[in-house]
Design a protein around this motif. Structure first.
Motif, PDB file in Angstrom:
ATOM      1  N   ASP A   9      -4.204  -8.551 -11.873  1.00  0.00           N
ATOM      2  CA  ASP A   9      -4.536  -8.917 -10.494  1.00  0.00           C
ATOM      3  C   ASP A   9      -3.540  -8.319  -9.507  1.00  0.00           C
ATOM      4  N   ASN A  12      -4.169  -4.564  -9.273  1.00  0.00           N
ATOM      5  CA  ASN A  12      -5.379  -4.313  -8.489  1.00  0.00           C
ATOM      6  C   ASN A  12      -5.130  -4.522  -7.004  1.00  0.00           C
ATOM      7  N   ALA A  13      -4.349  -5.547  -6.646  1.00  0.00           N
ATOM      8  CA  ALA A  13      -4.033  -5.803  -5.243  1.00  0.00           C
ATOM      9  C   ALA A  13      -3.259  -4.631  -4.645  1.00  0.00           C
ATOM     10  N   SER A  15      -3.303  -1.506  -5.836  1.00  0.00           N
ATOM     11  CA  SER A  15      -4.216  -0.358  -5.854  1.00  0.00           C
ATOM     12  C   SER A  15      -5.140  -0.356  -4.634  1.00  0.00           C
ATOM     13  N   ARG A  16      -5.599  -1.520  -4.241  1.00  0.00           N
ATOM     14  CA  ARG A  16      -6.477  -1.614  -3.065  1.00  0.00           C
ATOM     15  C   ARG A  16      -5.762  -1.185  -1.783  1.00  0.00           C
ATOM     16  N   GLN A  17      -4.444  -1.230  -1.777  1.00  0.00           N
ATOM     17  CA  GLN A  17      -3.666  -0.802  -0.612  1.00  0.00           C
ATOM     18  C   GLN A  17      -3.411   0.714  -0.625  1.00  0.00           C
ATOM     19  N   LYS A  18      -3.859   1.382  -1.678  1.00  0.00           N
ATOM     20  CA  LYS A  18      -3.717   2.840  -1.808  1.00  0.00           C
ATOM     21  C   LYS A  18      -2.256   3.291  -1.788  1.00  0.00           C
ATOM     22  N   ALA A  54      -0.962  -9.407   0.138  1.00  0.00           N
ATOM     23  CA  ALA A  54      -2.050  -9.409  -0.852  1.00  0.00           C
ATOM     24  C   ALA A  54      -1.614 -10.092  -2.147  1.00  0.00           C
TER      25      ALA A  54
END
Length: 69
Positions: A9, A12-13, A15-18, A54
């Motif tokens: 988790d 992934n958090a 990764s979503r922020q690039k 996040a």
């Protein structure tokens, strides 16, 4: 907490922020907790603020802090 899936988790958090992760270290700690330390490749501090926000929202995360702060 050291619940199954919490590390995924967190990753992934981020990764979503690039934001690229330069290094990661995670280990179980006493009393059913875990300690994870990450290094990120940031272009500005706003990215770090978004990552921290996040991760703090994730179930089982007790604390998020910047090393050296």
């Amino acid at each position: 907490s050291d619940r199954p899936g919490v590390l995924a988790d967190i990753l992934n958090a981020v990764s979503r922020q690039k934001v690229p992760i330069k290094s990661a270290n995670a280990k179980s700690a006493p009393r059913g907790t875990a300690l994870s330390v990450f290094s990120f490749e940031l272009t500005n501090m706003a990215q770090l603020d978004r990552i921290v926000a996040a991760i703090q929202k994730l179930r089982g995360v007790k604390d998020v802090s910047r090393a050296g702060s």
